[in-house]
Motif scaffolding. Structure first.
Motif, PDB file in Angstrom:
ATOM      1  N   ASP A  22       0.943  -1.271   0.211  1.00 51.23           N
ATOM      2  CA  ASP A  22       0.013  -0.027   0.024  1.00 51.23           C
ATOM      3  C   ASP A  22       1.035   1.141   0.090  1.00 51.23           C
ATOM      4  O   ASP A  22       1.926   1.112   0.464  1.00 51.23           O
ATOM      5  CB  ASP A  22      -0.804   0.108   1.291  1.00 51.23           C
ATOM      6  N   VAL A  23       0.456   2.536  -0.564  1.00 49.40           N
ATOM      7  CA  VAL A  23       1.087   3.744  -0.463  1.00 49.40           C
ATOM      8  C   VAL A  23       1.057   4.273   0.866  1.00 49.40           C
ATOM      9  O   VAL A  23      -0.359   4.476   1.356  1.00 49.40           O
ATOM     10  CB  VAL A  23       0.873   4.475  -1.561  1.00 49.40           C
ATOM     11  N   THR A  24       1.707   4.691   1.670  1.00 51.00           N
ATOM     12  CA  THR A  24       1.686   5.487   2.815  1.00 51.00           C
ATOM     13  C   THR A  24       2.963   6.474   2.874  1.00 51.00           C
ATOM     14  O   THR A  24       3.669   6.286   2.404  1.00 51.00           O
ATOM     15  CB  THR A  24       2.007   4.442   4.017  1.00 51.00           C
ATOM     16  N   ALA A  25       2.512   7.381   3.561  1.00 49.91           N
ATOM     17  CA  ALA A  25       3.372   8.714   3.652  1.00 49.91           C
ATOM     18  C   ALA A  25       3.500   8.973   4.951  1.00 49.91           C
ATOM     19  O   ALA A  25       2.688   9.110   5.810  1.00 49.91           O
ATOM     20  CB  ALA A  25       2.643   9.860   2.811  1.00 49.91           C
ATOM     21  N   ASP A  26       5.092   8.973   5.238  1.00 49.45           N
ATOM     22  CA  ASP A  26       5.156   9.427   6.784  1.00 49.45           C
ATOM     23  C   ASP A  26       4.943  10.902   6.924  1.00 49.45           C
ATOM     24  O   ASP A  26       5.720  11.660   6.180  1.00 49.45           O
ATOM     25  CB  ASP A  26       6.853   9.014   7.025  1.00 49.45           C
ATOM     26  N   THR A 165       4.856   9.451  -2.226  1.00 52.15           N
ATOM     27  CA  THR A 165       5.446   9.248  -0.913  1.00 52.15           C
ATOM     28  C   THR A 165       6.731  10.077  -0.542  1.00 52.15           C
ATOM     29  O   THR A 165       6.968   9.928   0.581  1.00 52.15           O
ATOM     30  CB  THR A 165       5.429   7.662  -0.724  1.00 52.15           C
ATOM     31  N   ARG A 166       7.061  10.675  -1.374  1.00 52.51           N
ATOM     32  CA  ARG A 166       8.406  11.350  -0.988  1.00 52.51           C
ATOM     33  C   ARG A 166       8.189  12.530  -0.078  1.00 52.51           C
ATOM     34  O   ARG A 166       6.956  13.038   0.259  1.00 52.51           O
ATOM     35  CB  ARG A 166       9.078  12.312  -2.282  1.00 52.51           C
ATOM     36  N   GLU A 167       9.021  12.392   0.879  1.00 51.21           N
ATOM     37  CA  GLU A 167       9.213  13.543   2.213  1.00 51.21           C
ATOM     38  C   GLU A 167       9.072  15.002   1.795  1.00 51.21           C
ATOM     39  O   GLU A 167       9.684  15.179   0.674  1.00 51.21           O
ATOM     40  CB  GLU A 167      10.158  13.085   3.096  1.00 51.21           C
ATOM     41  N   ARG A 168       7.940  15.596   2.279  1.00 50.78           N
ATOM     42  CA  ARG A 168       7.791  17.158   1.993  1.00 50.78           C
ATOM     43  C   ARG A 168       7.977  17.785   3.277  1.00 50.78           C
ATOM     44  O   ARG A 168       7.256  17.537   4.322  1.00 50.78           O
ATOM     45  CB  ARG A 168       6.411  17.289   1.502  1.00 50.78           C
ATOM     46  N   LYS A 169       8.988  18.791   3.214  1.00 52.78           N
ATOM     47  CA  LYS A 169       9.172  19.455   4.691  1.00 52.78           C
ATOM     48  C   LYS A 169       8.370  20.663   4.321  1.00 52.78           C
ATOM     49  O   LYS A 169       8.361  21.332   3.462  1.00 52.78           O
ATOM     50  CB  LYS A 169      10.504  19.561   4.819  1.00 52.78           C
ATOM     51  N   ALA A 170       8.016  21.004   5.668  1.00 53.39           N
ATOM     52  CA  ALA A 170       7.396  22.541   5.543  1.00 53.39           C
ATOM     53  C   ALA A 170       8.207  23.655   5.352  1.00 53.39           C
ATOM     54  O   ALA A 170       9.481  23.659   5.739  1.00 53.39           O
ATOM     55  CB  ALA A 170       6.939  22.830   7.127  1.00 53.39           C
ATOM     56  N   GLY A 171       7.728  24.501   4.404  1.00 51.34           N
ATOM     57  CA  GLY A 171       8.483  25.765   3.953  1.00 51.34           C
ATOM     58  C   GLY A 171       8.985  25.328   2.456  1.00 51.34           C
ATOM     59  O   GLY A 171       9.465  26.173   1.917  1.00 51.34           O
ATOM     60  N   ASP A 172       9.210  24.194   2.210  1.00 47.01           N
ATOM     61  CA  ASP A 172       9.597  23.690   0.484  1.00 47.01           C
ATOM     62  C   ASP A 172       8.635  24.174  -0.215  1.00 47.01           C
ATOM     63  O   ASP A 172       7.282  24.228   0.164  1.00 47.01           O
ATOM     64  CB  ASP A 172       9.908  22.371   0.563  1.00 47.01           C
ATOM     65  N   PRO A 173       8.819  24.631  -1.308  1.00 40.95           N
ATOM     66  CA  PRO A 173       7.930  25.172  -2.207  1.00 40.95           C
ATOM     67  C   PRO A 173       6.979  23.970  -2.701  1.00 40.95           C
ATOM     68  O   PRO A 173       5.921  24.318  -2.860  1.00 40.95           O
ATOM     69  CB  PRO A 173       8.631  25.679  -3.708  1.00 40.95           C
TER      70      PRO A 173
END
Length: 213
Positions: A22-26, A165-173
């Protein structure tokens, strides 16, 4: 029969349970998105009701003989093997105009696996038998239908999974960009999404009646 994009996203990415693959996003404070390979059960618009007339050529309300509708649709899914197997159960409830002698009415229904909101991957037809007792106005039938979906067809490609699912950090465009805004990702998710649809197998006249009544 096509899914609206918002509904497609909500049902595709949210599920009650997780399975391997399954696709999961941390999230790091966000939400988990879980995608199931199981088909989404449903009844297409205008196919959940049927009206029989006597005489058959009339559509006058005074000529209505039997009406029936589909309700209580439930689906169970087994995705342990190479195929994902969905079994749908539903109830057909019928009402006749006159409480006469015992009578049997047979109503045709379809059982479909729909891919990507528009392609019929598999279809079978069945007949629901409803028995009206003498002096009774109502009849019921419990119906079951099964479809098989190839697991590979219901699985997202690895590159699309990576984008979602790639990690996305707050503040990134890119943090505020919905991955489904990418046409390629959206098309891949839609292609890998299946529906398990049931409904009455209606004639063109019956479809027209349901759409315009």
């Amino acid at each position: 029969m096509k899914l609206r994009l918002a509904a497609l996203l909500a049902v595709t990415l949210l599920s009650a349970c997780r399975h391997a693959g399954d696709v999961t996003a941390d999230n790091g404070g966000g939400v988990y998105a879980v995608r199931s390979a199981c088909p989404i059960p449903g009844v297409p618009a205008a196919t959940g009701d049927i009206t029989l007339f006597n005489p058959p050529t009339s559509t006058d309300s005074r000529a209505i003989d039997v009406t029936a509708s589909i309700s209580d649709l439930r689906a169970t899914c087994s995705d342990a093997g190479n195929d994902v197997v969905s079994t749908a159960t539903f109830t057909i409830t019928a009402l006749r105009r006159d409480a006469g002698p015992a009578r049997q009415v047979v109503l045709p229904y379809f059982n479909v696996a729909l891919q990507g909101g528009g392609r019929i991957a598999a279809k079978s037809l069945g007949q629901a038998v409803l028995n009206f007792p003498a002096g009774g106005l109502h009849a019921f039938a419990q119906v079951q239908g099964t479809v098989r979906v190839n697991r590979g067809a219901a699985t997202l490609p690895a590159d699309v999974r990576k984008i979602i699912t790639r990690e996305r950090k707050a503040g990134d465009p890119e943090a505020a960009v919905d991955p489904l805004s990418d046409p390629g990702v959206r098309a891949a998710v839609q292609k890998a999404t299946f529906e398990h649809l049931v409904g009455f197998q209606l004639t063109q006249d019956q479809l027209k009646y349901n759409a315009t009544r």
